[in-house]
Write an enzyme that holds these catalytic residues in place. Structure first.
Site, PDB file in Angstrom:
ATOM      1  CG  HIS A 128      -1.931   0.973   1.380  1.00 12.49           C
ATOM      2  ND1 HIS A 128      -1.683   2.277   1.713  1.00 12.49           N
ATOM      3  CD2 HIS A 128      -3.274   0.863   1.219  1.00 12.49           C
ATOM      4  CE1 HIS A 128      -2.843   2.937   1.754  1.00 12.49           C
ATOM      5  NE2 HIS A 128      -3.821   2.102   1.451  1.00 12.49           N
ATOM      6  CG  ASP A 205       0.661  -2.345   6.142  1.00 14.77           C
ATOM      7  OD1 ASP A 205      -0.225  -2.347   7.021  1.00 14.77           O
ATOM      8  OD2 ASP A 205       0.522  -1.788   5.039  1.00 14.77           O
ATOM      9  CD  GLN A 208      -6.835  -4.440   4.062  1.00 10.42           C
ATOM     10  OE1 GLN A 208      -7.811  -5.153   4.295  1.00 10.42           O
ATOM     11  NE2 GLN A 208      -6.956  -3.148   3.780  1.00 10.42           N
ATOM     12  CE  LYS A 231      -7.403  -0.197   6.167  1.00 10.30           C
ATOM     13  NZ  LYS A 231      -8.010   0.347   4.943  1.00 10.30           N
TER      14      LYS A 231
END
Lengths: 411, 143
Positions: A128, A205, A208, A231
């Site tokens: 991302h 990261d 998600q 999220k």
């Protein structure tokens, strides 16, 4: 187990999410934009309201009753977050505004302190923008080099290339856990262990990942893990950074202000201990408490049950989409999370998304903040359906019907 | 035809549609029928930023009136570009600058006017007005 399965009836679970029962453009809302942000169960909304209604006070400051209640709830929430990702110590959980700030925090503190001219930082083609740009900025400042691990055509990481790129100059690997665009799940344990053998630190990261799979930072042995509450069914504007205690202690503070100090005089300031050293200013206490309630809610459902149900949904959606010969799925790595990016032959994603919206179906279209990844596939963008445990097979049928309508209009 | 007359005609056209499908069908038809921009103008410098789909807008000025042509890789965007060209093309810079953008709201395309990152309607209008402003300035200097 049977109780859990019984609990895991999406029709019952949906009742916990009032937002899902509305109509959009006179059609029942089908919410397939969960990778952008997840909806919030009532219990999370209540936790936030309850905080502001009944015990709002500035934390760690007052001796008065409300401040003590708020501080206790806030710190207890930090511990809930710690337990959810299985960190060793509560002070290894730094509260931030979200994954983006967590990554920037590491780039600005650890990065500025440790990355020197000629060093290399490794990322992947899947990242991302928020796990690209902070490193680019750091590399520019330090005259270091940003290197990129390529992916295979199915969206999985090219492991051989990763091994080849690792060298004595590689200071950090910054890598996603789950790709927001393709759903690819990175085999982190294997990769982290190889990086560590090369004395390379690893930042993950996890924006998600937390909503789709079990995260255990001790088992992963990652050095940093960034995540966002919104999220994972929690509120916006709150998230966290897990960091190994030793590293966090060695790092300079991120921002200056209140809370992060121990003593201040105009000559010298002594910084506070972990985690407060990295938390300048009044924290988002209500958001943190609501975040913890979201994690407790997920725990109640069971992440294993969530994973199993989402896999069933993903398989069903994949099969239904592939029944259409003009659909191409971008990203087919084995074991991926419930995110499907696809293209309809001869139809622009924006056109498809606009018409699907008219039918109450919320998908994301475009490059999903992963422009380099789209360039890798030679496309401008995709249509992305990102699923959550409150989605149903009948909603997937609605998407398929919606796509037929799109084809009718454009072809 | 004055700008307001064209936009009133468009409002009437859209009023006759019963449901969203008719409206989008019409936009799609407009999109498919939009005269393509001359290939040599489909260049980076004519790309309008802020759109999820790529939109090229080209302007020409004959000293009195401004003429626009456009293209997009998305059909709906092209349809919207076609509407804007129908309204604004072939008018003087002064007229273009003075024209209201209310008709967009009235035809029920407000979702395309919202300042989101995904659509380019606002950017297209802004670009059209920027061209008009530039030509008006050019005129003033020439005179």
């Amino acid at each position: 187990m049977e109780k859990q399965l019984q609990l895991f009836d999406p029709m019952i679970i949906r009742k916990d999410f009032p937002v899902l029962s509305q109509k959009v453009n006179n059609q029942p809302l089908v919410y397939f934009d969960n990778a952008a942000t997840t909806q919030k169960p009532q219990i999370v909304v209540d936790a936030l309201t309850n905080y502001y209604q009944n015990y709002n006070a500035n934390v760690h400051r007052g001796v008065h009753h409300l401040s003590q209640v708020a501080t206790a709830a806030f710190e207890e929430s930090r511990d809930t977050i710690r337990r959810y990702i299985n960190a060793a110590y509560t002070h290894e959980i730094i509260l931030t505004r979200g994954s983006t700030e967590s990554i920037n925090l590491v780039a600005s503190t650890w990065g500025r302190q440790n990355v020197k001219e000629g060093d290399e930082i490794l990322i992947t083609e899947l990242e991302h923008h928020s796990n690209i740009v902070p490193w680019q900025m750091l590399c520019e400042e330090k005259k270091a080099r940003l290197r990129v691990i390529p992916i295979n055509d199915d969206g999985s990481l090219n492991i051989d290339a990763f091994h080849n790129l690792l060298n004595s100059k590689t200071k950090l690997l910054a890598i996603t856990h789950v790709s927001n665009s393709l759903g690819t799940v990175i085999p982190l344990k294997e990769i982290i262990s190889a990086a560590h053998s090369n004395n390379t630190l690893v930042l993950v990261d996890g924006a998600q990942a937390l909503s789709h799979l079990k995260v255990d930072v001790i088992d992963l042995d990652c050095d940093f893990y960034a995540f966002s509450a919104h999220k994972v069914y929690g509120p916006m504007g709150i998230g966290g950074l897990y960091g190994k205690e030793k590293l966090l202690n060695e790092m300079p503070p991120y921002q200056g202000g209140g809370e992060m100090i121990s003593t201040v005089s105009f000559e010298k300031t002594v910084y506070n201990e972990l985690p407060f050293k990295f938390e300048a200013g009044t924290p988002n206490a209500g958001g943190t408490i609501a975040f913890a309630s979201a994690l407790n809610y997920l725990k109640g459902l069971g992440i294993d049950a969530i994973e199993a149900y989402e896999k069933e949904l993903l398989d069903y959606a994949t099969q239904r989409l592939l029944e259409k010969s003009n659909i191409r799925i971008v990203g087919t790595a084995p074991g991926k999370a419930a995110i499907i990016s696809f293209l309809i032959d001869k139809i622009h994603p924006y056109d498809a998304g606009t018409i699907l919206d008219q039918m109450g179906i919320a998908v994301r279209t475009g490059n999903h903040c992963t422009q380099p990844l789209m360039q890798r596939f030679g496309i401008q963008g995709t249509i992305r359906a990102s699923l959550a445990f409150y989605n149903t097979k009948s909603e997937i049928d609605s998407l398929i019907n919606g796509i037929s309508k799109v084809e009718e209009l454009f072809l | 035809m004055k700008i307001e007359e064209t936009s009133d005609t468009i409002i009437n056209e859209f009023d006759s549609f019963d449901d969203w499908m008719d409206k989008y069908n019409y936009l799609i038809e407009l999109g498919k029928s939009l005269p393509m921009i001359d290939e040599r103008y489909k260049v980076e410098s004519n790309l309008i930023s802020g759109c999820q789909s790529r939109v090229w807008l080209h302007a020409e000025f004959d000293g009195k009136l401004v003429y626009f042509t456009a293209d997009s890789d998305a059909v709906i965007t092209k349809g919207i570009a076609n509407l804007l060209i129908r309204v604004y093309s072939g008018h003087s810079p002064q007229e273009i600058l003075a024209a209201s953008t209310e008709f967009i709201k009235e035809i029920g395309l407000t979702e395309h006017l919202s300042p989101t990152r995904s659509n380019g309607l606002l950017s297209m209008i802004k670009q059209i007005k920027m061209y008009a402003l530039a030509y008006k300035t050019m005129q003033a200097i020439d005179n």
